[in-house]
Design a protein around this motif. Structure first.
Motif, PDB file in Angstrom:
ATOM      1  N   ASN A 155      11.523   3.372  13.800  1.00 44.32           N
ATOM      2  CA  ASN A 155      12.059   4.955  13.955  1.00 44.32           C
ATOM      3  C   ASN A 155      12.324   6.171  13.066  1.00 44.32           C
ATOM      4  OD1 ASN A 155      13.717   3.692  16.558  1.00 44.32           O
ATOM      5  ND2 ASN A 155      13.928   2.308  15.076  1.00 44.32           N
ATOM      6  N   ARG A 156      11.693   5.667  11.611  1.00 42.18           N
ATOM      7  CA  ARG A 156      11.883   6.487  10.054  1.00 42.18           C
ATOM      8  C   ARG A 156      11.546   7.713  10.588  1.00 42.18           C
ATOM      9  NH1 ARG A 156       8.714   4.424   5.197  1.00 42.18           N
ATOM     10  NH2 ARG A 156       9.611   6.136   3.487  1.00 42.18           N
ATOM     11  N   LEU A 157      11.946   8.258   9.961  1.00 46.85           N
ATOM     12  CA  LEU A 157      12.088   9.815   9.436  1.00 46.85           C
ATOM     13  C   LEU A 157      10.503   9.721   8.386  1.00 46.85           C
ATOM     14  CD1 LEU A 157      14.954  11.343   9.020  1.00 46.85           C
ATOM     15  CD2 LEU A 157      13.366  11.829  11.039  1.00 46.85           C
ATOM     16  N   ASN A 158       9.667  10.535   8.647  1.00 48.26           N
ATOM     17  CA  ASN A 158       8.091  10.406   7.172  1.00 48.26           C
ATOM     18  C   ASN A 158       7.783   9.571   7.809  1.00 48.26           C
ATOM     19  OD1 ASN A 158       9.969  13.271   7.374  1.00 48.26           O
ATOM     20  ND2 ASN A 158      10.852  12.417   5.654  1.00 48.26           N
ATOM     21  N   ILE A 159       7.127   9.095   8.011  1.00 49.12           N
ATOM     22  CA  ILE A 159       6.342   7.601   8.324  1.00 49.12           C
ATOM     23  C   ILE A 159       4.781   7.688   7.909  1.00 49.12           C
ATOM     24  CG2 ILE A 159       7.659   5.610   9.452  1.00 49.12           C
ATOM     25  CD1 ILE A 159       6.648   6.490  11.917  1.00 49.12           C
ATOM     26  N   GLU A 160       4.667   8.860   8.420  1.00 51.83           N
ATOM     27  CA  GLU A 160       3.096   9.545   8.014  1.00 51.83           C
ATOM     28  C   GLU A 160       2.388   9.746   7.521  1.00 51.83           C
ATOM     29  OE1 GLU A 160       5.856  10.804   9.504  1.00 51.83           O
ATOM     30  OE2 GLU A 160       5.744  13.745   9.316  1.00 51.83           O
ATOM     31  N   ARG A 161       3.669   9.838   5.980  1.00 50.48           N
ATOM     32  CA  ARG A 161       2.552  10.649   4.989  1.00 50.48           C
ATOM     33  C   ARG A 161       1.897  10.192   4.395  1.00 50.48           C
ATOM     34  NH1 ARG A 161       8.360  13.340   2.824  1.00 50.48           N
ATOM     35  NH2 ARG A 161       8.619  15.003   4.864  1.00 50.48           N
ATOM     36  N   ALA A 162       2.260   8.396   4.418  1.00 48.60           N
ATOM     37  CA  ALA A 162       1.552   7.541   3.160  1.00 48.60           C
ATOM     38  C   ALA A 162       0.817   7.064   4.328  1.00 48.60           C
ATOM     39  CB  ALA A 162       2.959   6.156   3.448  1.00 48.60           C
ATOM     40  N   MET A 163       0.565   6.822   5.653  1.00 49.69           N
ATOM     41  CA  MET A 163      -0.617   6.527   6.714  1.00 49.69           C
ATOM     42  C   MET A 163      -2.317   7.598   6.202  1.00 49.69           C
ATOM     43  SD  MET A 163      -0.468   3.799   8.236  1.00 49.69           S
ATOM     44  CE  MET A 163       0.322   3.075   8.945  1.00 49.69           C
ATOM     45  N   PHE A 164      -1.348   8.716   6.433  1.00 55.32           N
ATOM     46  CA  PHE A 164      -2.465  10.314   6.215  1.00 55.32           C
ATOM     47  C   PHE A 164      -2.983  10.327   5.072  1.00 55.32           C
ATOM     48  CE2 PHE A 164      -0.155  12.472   9.710  1.00 55.32           C
ATOM     49  CZ  PHE A 164      -1.430  12.428  10.743  1.00 55.32           C
ATOM     50  N   GLU A 165      -2.098   9.338   3.905  1.00 49.43           N
ATOM     51  CA  GLU A 165      -2.682   9.976   2.681  1.00 49.43           C
ATOM     52  C   GLU A 165      -3.471   8.240   2.170  1.00 49.43           C
ATOM     53  OE1 GLU A 165      -0.183   8.828  -0.981  1.00 49.43           O
ATOM     54  OE2 GLU A 165       1.044  10.716  -0.031  1.00 49.43           O
ATOM     55  N   LYS A 166      -3.546   7.361   3.491  1.00 53.63           N
ATOM     56  CA  LYS A 166      -4.341   5.688   2.770  1.00 53.63           C
ATOM     57  C   LYS A 166      -5.464   6.522   4.210  1.00 53.63           C
ATOM     58  CE  LYS A 166      -5.102   1.354   2.064  1.00 53.63           C
ATOM     59  NZ  LYS A 166      -4.452   0.744   0.604  1.00 53.63           N
ATOM     60  N   PHE A 167      -5.485   6.855   4.966  1.00 53.90           N
ATOM     61  CA  PHE A 167      -6.357   6.989   6.535  1.00 53.90           C
ATOM     62  C   PHE A 167      -6.141   8.490   6.439  1.00 53.90           C
ATOM     63  CE2 PHE A 167      -3.837   3.217   7.063  1.00 53.90           C
ATOM     64  CZ  PHE A 167      -5.042   2.240   6.305  1.00 53.90           C
ATOM     65  N   PRO A 168      -7.522   9.278   5.706  1.00 52.31           N
ATOM     66  CA  PRO A 168      -7.162  10.533   5.555  1.00 52.31           C
ATOM     67  C   PRO A 168      -8.045  11.194   6.923  1.00 52.31           C
ATOM     68  CG  PRO A 168      -8.128  10.058   3.937  1.00 52.31           C
ATOM     69  CD  PRO A 168      -7.683   8.616   4.517  1.00 52.31           C
ATOM     70  N   GLN A 169      -8.785  10.350   7.426  1.00 54.30           N
ATOM     71  CA  GLN A 169      -9.607  10.909   8.649  1.00 54.30           C
ATOM     72  C   GLN A 169      -9.342  10.160   9.792  1.00 54.30           C
ATOM     73  OE1 GLN A 169     -11.667  13.034   8.600  1.00 54.30           O
ATOM     74  NE2 GLN A 169     -11.334  13.014   5.749  1.00 54.30           N
ATOM     75  N   ASN A 170      -7.895   9.329  10.587  1.00 50.02           N
ATOM     76  CA  ASN A 170      -7.381   8.946  11.582  1.00 50.02           C
ATOM     77  C   ASN A 170      -5.968   9.372  12.358  1.00 50.02           C
ATOM     78  OD1 ASN A 170      -9.272   6.766   9.774  1.00 50.02           O
ATOM     79  ND2 ASN A 170      -8.582   6.177  11.450  1.00 50.02           N
ATOM     80  N   ILE A 171      -6.066   9.103  13.507  1.00 51.41           N
ATOM     81  CA  ILE A 171      -5.055  10.502  13.619  1.00 51.41           C
ATOM     82  C   ILE A 171      -4.175   8.828  13.910  1.00 51.41           C
ATOM     83  CG2 ILE A 171      -4.464  10.917  16.213  1.00 51.41           C
ATOM     84  CD1 ILE A 171      -7.481  12.067  17.177  1.00 51.41           C
TER      85      ILE A 171
END
Lengths: 343, 343
Positions: free
Chosen positions: B119-135
């Motif tokens: 449900n959270r807002l802005n949850i993707e930021r930390a994911m992209f930081e950790k996995f810059p090459q993933n969708i």
């Protein structure tokens, strides 16, 4: 008007507030109390009150001079007239009939002084209508006293009573009213256990107390945190209690009642931290009793709206506590809920 | 990227939302699911899930293809890479460590598609930081599903999933991301039991759901009235839910997300009246579990404040629900309360 050395007092409502009032008066020996009891009648009649009081210590099996089940009729019975009738029932707009009719049999026109130790605003109007020749006093009690079981009173923090006169529009001057208030204060405080302040401005003291009652009282019930935990828990006080109190303050000011500037801080810090006191609505909720929602929260909100003060915080508090009240009503079978769909 | 006929799916978080996701995928036969379970691991491993679902009917002793206790390490073990990792844990800011670190062992850089049904807002930021090459895909689920006991899932109202792609700032175009979203939708909906909508605008769908989640969800938990009783009880909806929803709406608009004009009415009437559904926070509260206070209420409030929308109603809701959360924390021994004075 109680000129006799020992006043004849009728107490209507012998719960947490009334029982301590009766004890104060009888301990001072300037009044003798006939208590009209309802839910705790059997217990108090047979066993007396058991009171644990910060002012009076442990008092076991104590009874006022007389304990009765219904309001005595002065006309039918040959009793002395009552010098004072104290009303200290809960104000529950939805379920209680009107007070003036209930006490009417015991009121001697032009003689009995009616003392309303109750939280509501504008409570005097119906009294003056019913008893145009009587004096009506206003008691605003800052007591922390709870009836934990019928007849068992737990009085945790010192009693402070603001006592003054409502001005009866049928009287030319208020001298008589003020004299009655001062006499009642003398009788109530004669035992030396209680602080009673004469209040020159009754609406002022009522609005002063509403700073607490319209805000912290519902907040504690809604969150089920006592007044110390409400302060410990984080930003609850600064985030909503203070702005909601400001709305009450602004309403009182708009209505001409200038409360002291530090009143909000005084009320936030009213209860000692280390006693974890529960305001009355929280106590009622925990006992499954209806709460004084309309008198403590609804009325100041409506007064604020009448004079054009914006009240989002009071409104939020009011809607929440009213919803919690609805839950209590459902539990008591007072509202209908349609059946759930069978899937 | 799941081009194989049967995708290899890791599910992280097999509670009420995750279990139904796993069932949807395996029922459609286009994916096989390895579920990483925590609190219900023993139950599901030995007995399976018992699911009562409006979409799937009664499903007893059901297990995903594989049930494990910890996230499998792709490097250490010689398993196939995961095509998808679905995260469907509760977002509990205070108590849970960061998701990217938890799923990292199972992520194959440049291959695994991460699907966050949260449900959270802005949850993707930390994911992209950790996995810059993933969708990273965004799933916003309007499911009414509850885990009543570990492994016992009660899925009361139809699942509607809004699925779209977060745009990875490291990618030039979003074609790949959209293709991944469409493939996941095909796999998730293949059994024909679930409505899955492709969401072109992920923040739009998140804000859309927040109209409900930032307002009715905490209101129901605070008042302990389900979403039907909240509507039955009187003026709660019009008095505070609607103005609070308007604050969320105005914030979304200010941020560039134009929600439909009737969205507030849609969200007020989202749950069928005759099912008496409890939103997630109310369910958590009743189970004594911490609620998603910060992600559902605190974050939209802070976003609103950042862009200058006045939010007295959201603030009132936030402070109340946070106070209730504090009470849960005290019950779990997570906060210290000084001792009461001995009188």
């Amino acid at each position: 008007m109680g000129a006799a050395p020992v006043s004849n007092v009728l107490l209507f409502g012998g719960g947490a507030v009334g029982a301590i009032a009766a004890l104060n008066i009888e301990a001072g020996k300037l009044g003798q109390v006939t208590a009209v009891l309802r839910s705790n009648y059997e217990t108090v009649k047979h066993r007396g009150y058991n009171i644990e009081s910060i002012d009076h210590g442990r008092v076991n099996a104590w009874r006022p001079s007389s304990v009765v089940k219904k309001v005595p009729s002065i006309e039918a019975e040959t009793a002395e007239p009552f010098d004072y009738i104290i009303t200290s029932t809960k104000n529950l707009m939805d379920v209680e009939p009107m007070l003036p009719d209930l006490i009417a049999p015991a009121v001697t026109p032009g003689h009995t002084v009616i003392v309303m130790i109750q939280n509501r605003l504008n409570i005097e109007r119906a009294m003056f209508e019913k008893f145009p020749q009587n004096i009506v006093l206003s008691g605003v009690s800052m007591i922390d006293s709870h009836e934990v079981e019928p007849g068992d009173i737990y009085h945790e923090d010192h009693d402070i009573l603001y006592l003054g006169a409502f001005h009866n529009p049928n009287f030319q001057t208020d001298e008589q009213e003020i004299a009655a208030a001062r006499h009642f204060i003398k009788m109530y405080g004669a035992a030396g256990k209680t602080k009673v302040h004469f209040s020159e401005d009754v609406p002022w003291s009522r609005w002063r107390k509403l700073i607490f009652n319209a805000v912290l009282n519902p907040i504690c019930a809604i969150t089920q945190l006592d007044s110390a935990r409400a302060r410990l828990s984080g930003t609850l006080i600064e985030g909503i209690a203070r702005p909601a109190m400001q709305e009450v303050y602004d309403t009182a000011k708009r209505l001409g009642h200038d409360l002291p500037e530090n009143i909000i801080d005084t009320m936030i810090n009213l209860d000692p931290m280390d006693l974890y006191l529960k305001p009355s609505m929280q106590v009622d909720l925990e006992k499954g009793n209806l709460m004084e929602v309309e008198y403590l929260v609804g009325e100041p909100l409506r007064e604020a709206e009448k004079v054009g003060i914006p009240t989002p915080y009071l409104r939020a508090m009011y809607e929440m506590i009213k919803a919690v009240q609805w839950r209590l009503k459902e539990a008591k079978g007072l509202v209908d809920v349609p059946p759930k769909r069978v899937q």
